[in-house]
Design a protein around this motif. Structure first.
Motif, short mmCIF file in Angstrom:
data_model
loop_
_atom_site.label_atom_id
_atom_site.label_comp_id
_atom_site.label_asym_id
_atom_site.label_seq_id
_atom_site.Cartn_x
_atom_site.Cartn_y
_atom_site.Cartn_z
N VAL A 123 0.86 -1.18 0.00
CA VAL A 123 0.00 0.00 0.00
C VAL A 123 0.89 1.23 0.00
O VAL A 123 1.80 1.34 0.83
CB VAL A 123 -0.94 0.02 1.22
N TYR A 124 0.63 2.13 -0.95
CA TYR A 124 1.41 3.37 -1.04
C TYR A 124 0.56 4.52 -0.50
O TYR A 124 -0.54 4.76 -0.99
CB TYR A 124 1.82 3.65 -2.49
N ASP A 125 1.08 5.21 0.50
CA ASP A 125 0.43 6.37 1.09
C ASP A 125 0.95 7.61 0.38
O ASP A 125 2.09 8.04 0.58
CB ASP A 125 0.74 6.44 2.59
N ALA A 126 0.12 8.19 -0.49
CA ALA A 126 0.54 9.35 -1.28
C ALA A 126 0.73 10.60 -0.43
O ALA A 126 1.49 11.49 -0.80
CB ALA A 126 -0.48 9.61 -2.39
N ASP A 127 0.06 10.68 0.71
CA ASP A 127 0.19 11.85 1.57
C ASP A 127 1.54 11.92 2.26
O ASP A 127 2.06 13.01 2.52
CB ASP A 127 -0.93 11.89 2.62
N SER A 128 2.13 10.77 2.56
CA SER A 128 3.42 10.75 3.27
C SER A 128 4.56 10.17 2.42
O SER A 128 5.67 10.02 2.91
CB SER A 128 3.29 9.93 4.56
N ASP A 129 4.28 9.83 1.15
CA ASP A 129 5.27 9.19 0.27
C ASP A 129 5.89 7.97 0.94
O ASP A 129 7.10 7.77 0.94
CB ASP A 129 6.36 10.18 -0.16
N THR A 130 5.01 7.14 1.53
CA THR A 130 5.45 5.94 2.23
C THR A 130 4.84 4.70 1.57
O THR A 130 3.64 4.65 1.32
CB THR A 130 5.06 5.99 3.71
N LEU A 131 5.69 3.71 1.32
CA LEU A 131 5.26 2.43 0.78
C LEU A 131 5.31 1.39 1.89
O LEU A 131 6.34 1.20 2.51
CB LEU A 131 6.17 2.01 -0.38
N TYR A 132 4.19 0.74 2.12
CA TYR A 132 4.11 -0.35 3.09
C TYR A 132 4.07 -1.65 2.30
O TYR A 132 3.19 -1.85 1.46
CB TYR A 132 2.85 -0.22 3.95
N PHE A 133 5.04 -2.53 2.56
CA PHE A 133 5.15 -3.79 1.86
C PHE A 133 5.00 -4.90 2.89
O PHE A 133 5.81 -5.01 3.82
CB PHE A 133 6.52 -3.89 1.17
#
Length: 138
Positions: A123-133
């Motif tokens: 899941v990629y969080d566009a608000d924080s530029d964070t990718l959760y794998f």
């Protein structure tokens, strides 16, 4: 596995309990990127779907409960820490990719109905530029 070329990122959180029988367990990592390069690559990749999560991904990440014809259906969450807390934070804007790695992946059966799970959820969080794998193997 995600078919992305990722720039250098900062690992902000990692969970790994893959020490079980045959490597069973959950692995989850959060990667924060310095800019929206990854967002552009993900948005251009047809394998990624804009949020919100579909019911299967929702069940894996946060759990789902619904009433269907007078019967209550409840599943998950599956991607949790040792305390049962979801490993993924709530994410409002972004994209996700669900990969069924099970040997029976092509059988048409809902992956949540199987006796074992071999699944990857990113899941990629566009608000924080964070990718959760996250990977789960049972």
């Amino acid at each position: 596995e995600l078919e992305l070329e990722l720039p250098t990122a900062q690992t902000t959180d990692t969970y790994d309990d893959h020490g079980g029988f045959h490597g069973d367990g959950i692995y989850c990592v959060a990667l924060q990127f310095p800019d929206s390069q990854v967002a552009d690559a993900i948005a251009a990749n047809a394998a990624w779907t804009p949020l919100p999560l579909d019911e299967t991904a929702q069940a894996l990440a946060y759990g789902v409960t619904r009433e269907d014809g007078g019967e209550v259906f409840s599943a998950g969450p599956y991607l949790t820490d040792d305390s049962g807390d979801p490993l993924l934070p709530g994410i409002a804007n972004g994209f996700y990719r669900l990969i069924d790695r099970h040997s029976d992946a092509g059988d048409g059966q809902n992956l949540l109905e199987r006796a074992s799970l071999n699944v990857t959820l990113a899941v990629y969080d566009a608000d924080s530029d964070t990718l959760y794998f996250c990977e789960m193997d049972t």
